[in-house]
Design a protein around this motif. Structure first.
Motif, short mmCIF file in Angstrom:
data_model
loop_
_atom_site.label_atom_id
_atom_site.label_comp_id
_atom_site.label_asym_id
_atom_site.label_seq_id
_atom_site.Cartn_x
_atom_site.Cartn_y
_atom_site.Cartn_z
N ASP A 75 0.82 -1.21 0.00
CA ASP A 75 0.00 0.00 0.00
C ASP A 75 0.86 1.27 0.00
OD1 ASP A 75 -2.18 -1.62 -0.02
OD2 ASP A 75 -2.92 -1.07 1.98
N TYR A 76 2.01 1.21 0.67
CA TYR A 76 2.90 2.37 0.68
C TYR A 76 3.46 2.62 -0.72
CZ TYR A 76 6.60 5.59 2.10
OH TYR A 76 7.42 6.68 2.23
N LEU A 78 2.00 1.97 -3.45
CA LEU A 78 0.90 2.45 -4.28
C LEU A 78 0.40 3.85 -3.86
CD1 LEU A 78 -1.19 -0.86 -4.53
CD2 LEU A 78 0.27 0.15 -6.30
N LYS A 80 -1.17 4.45 -1.01
CA LYS A 80 -2.39 4.32 -0.22
C LYS A 80 -2.15 4.58 1.27
CE LYS A 80 -4.63 1.00 -3.34
NZ LYS A 80 -5.23 -0.36 -3.45
N ASP A 82 0.12 7.16 3.90
CA ASP A 82 0.86 8.41 3.91
C ASP A 82 2.23 8.26 4.56
OD1 ASP A 82 -1.40 9.69 2.77
OD2 ASP A 82 -2.28 9.89 4.77
N ALA A 214 1.47 9.50 -2.06
CA ALA A 214 0.21 9.66 -1.34
C ALA A 214 -0.38 11.05 -1.62
CB ALA A 214 0.44 9.48 0.16
#
Length: 259
Positions: A75-76, A78, A80, A82, A214
């Motif tokens: 997620d980091y 991508l 997604k 912060d 982000a």
């Protein structure tokens, strides 16, 4: 009319001072003493240092998201998440900003069984030694030099407990670990160890890195306020107090001096 102007002025001030919410991952695993299950909740110095830092940041509000390490890394990447805890990893450096101060320093040293210490002045003194360490931990300059010259045999192991068990069973002569974590697991497995000092040494800064991918409104402002908040915590003793509350070293000593 005057009342309307006053209301509009207050509304403008409110909008200008509205804190932006940013997400920080908390890994959903225990990693004592840095993260432990306390009264049914995962807690530790990293979380509390982050909470205190954001308490001092006027433009931002912290939202803690608890997920797995694998998902957090994905997620980091991508954008997604912060903020993401890491050691200024090369994999993330190209799209990350780091504050001027680390959340904490991780001190790595060589540990041996109590009474099994040996004289160390240079990597050559490690000749013939078997060294165990965690898969993801860098060897550091001195151990890398010893490995390059074939002085040492290195065993990479998956978990901290397994590293200590190998030392306990005599399968390695020494281990190279984050000192606070090594001492914690040594207690758990009933092992008396001693830290080699002087001995091979390295340290790594552990940061809440900011993702440039982000959708944060102002990445530079977040970096600035986070740097200022952490700096003030180091200066006023709050940083040291929070680490000591969880039994974690508050300073790194190199050659007998506080750094």
């Amino acid at each position: 009319m005057l009342k309307l102007v006053s209301v509009l002025s207050l509304l403008c001030v409110s909008l200008l001072t509205f804190a932006e919410k940013v997400s920080l991952v908390q890994f959903n695993i225990e990693y004592p003493p840095l993260q432990q299950n306390i009264n049914g909740k995962l807690d530790g110095p990293d979380l509390q240092l982050s909470i205190e830092a954001f308490r001092r940041m006027p433009s931002f509000e912290l939202e803690v998201v608890q997920i797995s390490i694998a998902r957090a890394m994905r997620d980091y990447r991508l954008g997604k998440l912060d903020l993401f805890f890491n050691y200024s990893n090369k994999e993330f450096q190209e799209f990350s900003l780091y504050p001027d101060y680390p959340l904490r320093w991780a001190e790595y040293r060589l540990l041996v069984l109590a009474g099994k210490g040996f004289k160390y002045e240079s990597p050559q003194d490690l000749r013939g030694k078997r060294i165990g360490l965690i898969n993801v931990v860098p060897l550091g300059e001195e151990l890398q030099a010893a490995k390059d010259k074939n002085y040492i045999e290195v065993s990479r192991i998956a978990s901290h407990r397994q590293v200590l068990e190998m030392l306990k069973r005599g399968r390695v002569d020494a281990i190279f670990m984050y000192t606070d974590v090594a001492l914690h697991y040594a207690d758990e497995v009933g092992l008396e160890v001693e830290v080699m000092h002087p001995g091979p040494y390295s340290r790594r800064g552990f940061y809440p890195s900011i993702s440039l991918r982000a959708p944060i409104k102002n990445h530079a402002l977040l970096q600035k306020e986070l740097s200022e908040a952490l700096g003030s915590m180091y200066r006023d003793g709050t940083h040291k107090a929070i680490l000591q509350r969880y039994g974690v070293a508050s300073v790194v000593k190199v050659d007998g001096k506080e750094d």
